[in-house]
Design a protein around this motif. Structure first.
Motif, PDB file in Angstrom:
ATOM      1  N   GLY A  31      35.777  76.091  20.151  1.00  0.00           N
ATOM      2  CA  GLY A  31      36.065  77.468  20.541  1.00  0.00           C
ATOM      3  C   GLY A  31      37.388  77.969  19.988  1.00  0.00           C
ATOM      4  O   GLY A  31      38.027  78.821  20.589  1.00  0.00           O
ATOM      5  N   LEU A  77      33.225  85.156  21.071  1.00  0.00           N
ATOM      6  CA  LEU A  77      33.211  83.897  21.818  1.00  0.00           C
ATOM      7  C   LEU A  77      32.825  84.206  23.251  1.00  0.00           C
ATOM      8  O   LEU A  77      33.386  85.103  23.875  1.00  0.00           O
ATOM      9  CB  LEU A  77      34.586  83.227  21.781  1.00  0.00           C
ATOM     10  CG  LEU A  77      35.027  82.666  20.433  1.00  0.00           C
ATOM     11  CD1 LEU A  77      36.416  82.056  20.548  1.00  0.00           C
ATOM     12  CD2 LEU A  77      34.051  81.630  19.904  1.00  0.00           C
ATOM     13  N   ASP A 130      34.191  78.169  25.537  1.00  0.00           N
ATOM     14  CA  ASP A 130      33.872  79.249  24.610  1.00  0.00           C
ATOM     15  C   ASP A 130      33.073  78.737  23.416  1.00  0.00           C
ATOM     16  O   ASP A 130      33.408  77.707  22.827  1.00  0.00           O
ATOM     17  CB  ASP A 130      35.151  79.908  24.092  1.00  0.00           C
ATOM     18  CG  ASP A 130      35.777  80.850  25.101  1.00  0.00           C
ATOM     19  OD1 ASP A 130      35.094  81.222  26.074  1.00  0.00           O
ATOM     20  OD2 ASP A 130      36.951  81.221  24.911  1.00  0.00           O
ATOM     21  N   HIS A 131      32.034  79.486  23.068  1.00  0.00           N
ATOM     22  CA  HIS A 131      31.209  79.198  21.896  1.00  0.00           C
ATOM     23  C   HIS A 131      30.878  80.517  21.209  1.00  0.00           C
ATOM     24  O   HIS A 131      30.722  81.549  21.868  1.00  0.00           O
ATOM     25  CB  HIS A 131      29.916  78.475  22.291  1.00  0.00           C
ATOM     26  CG  HIS A 131      30.141  77.062  22.698  1.00  0.00           C
ATOM     27  ND1 HIS A 131      30.211  76.030  21.792  1.00  0.00           N
ATOM     28  CD2 HIS A 131      30.339  76.507  23.916  1.00  0.00           C
ATOM     29  CE1 HIS A 131      30.434  74.897  22.435  1.00  0.00           C
ATOM     30  NE2 HIS A 131      30.521  75.158  23.729  1.00  0.00           N
ATOM     31  N   SER A 162      42.114  81.621  24.983  1.00  0.00           N
ATOM     32  CA  SER A 162      41.344  82.491  24.107  1.00  0.00           C
ATOM     33  C   SER A 162      42.225  82.961  22.955  1.00  0.00           C
ATOM     34  O   SER A 162      43.290  83.525  23.169  1.00  0.00           O
ATOM     35  CB  SER A 162      40.831  83.695  24.898  1.00  0.00           C
ATOM     36  OG  SER A 162      40.205  84.609  24.032  1.00  0.00           O
TER      37      SER A 162
END
Length: 181
Positions: A10, A25, A33-34, A134
């Motif tokens: 991610g 994401l 997250d992907h 993130s």
């Protein structure tokens, strides 16, 4: 598919290089997250695949130099993790007209990357955040900062985030300092 689902960290490199901005994401059921690709807008340029650290051969080198340090500033040591050296390095960077990139919490208390340009903004980085934050569009922001020839840039992140950063911005930047956590 950009890389094997179970190998994806991610890091967000794919999001940052997509010319059509059709990759986002999204957290899976475990909160990891992907990337999700909007196939209707994808032009199949493969920039996402080529930027993924899992699809490139890792370059393993022995460290040229290793330093251990802590700041002499007692207040930094009280309020920071790792002896306050990260805050001192970020302060040096912004004091020299640069940008320090680190993790802060957003309004929903989620860890996100942010670029600080002054000492006050560095306050948001202090304290341990040993989590996968993130990255959003931060690698592109770093790339813009690096375009200013003499602007120092420091980026604090996990090893996979640093690998993603280098795959987006390249490795030949004398003004880029990366700090792996």
């Amino acid at each position: 598919m950009i890389c094997d689902y179970n190998e994806c960290t991610g890091c967000g490199a794919c999001v940052n290089v997509c010319p059509k901005k059709c990759i986002t994401l999204k957290p899976d059921i475990y909160g990891e997250d992907h990337p999700i690709i909007d196939n209707d807008n994808c032009i199949h340029c493969n920039k996402c695949i080529n930027s993924c650290p899992n699809n490139t051969m890792a370059e393993f080198n022995k460290p040229i130099k290793v330093y251990a340090a802590w700041t002499k500033n007692i207040e930094y040591r009280k309020n920071c993790a790792s002896g306050g050296i990260g805050a001192a390095l970020a302060e040096w960077c912004v004091s020299n007209g640069g940008v320090a990139y680190g993790v802060t919490y957003n309004e929903c208390f989620l860890p996100v990357f942010y670029g600080a340009k002054d000492k006050q903004e560095i306050e948001n980085f202090k304290g341990s955040k040993y989590v996968q934050a993130s990255t959003g569009d931060i690698f592109n922001d770093v790339k813009k900062s690096l375009c200013k020839a003499s602007t120092p840039v420091v980026f604090f992140g996990t090893p996979c985030q640093i690998a993603g950063l280098y795959n987006v911005v390249g490795k030949d930047h004398k003004n880029l300092i990366t700090v792996e956590l």
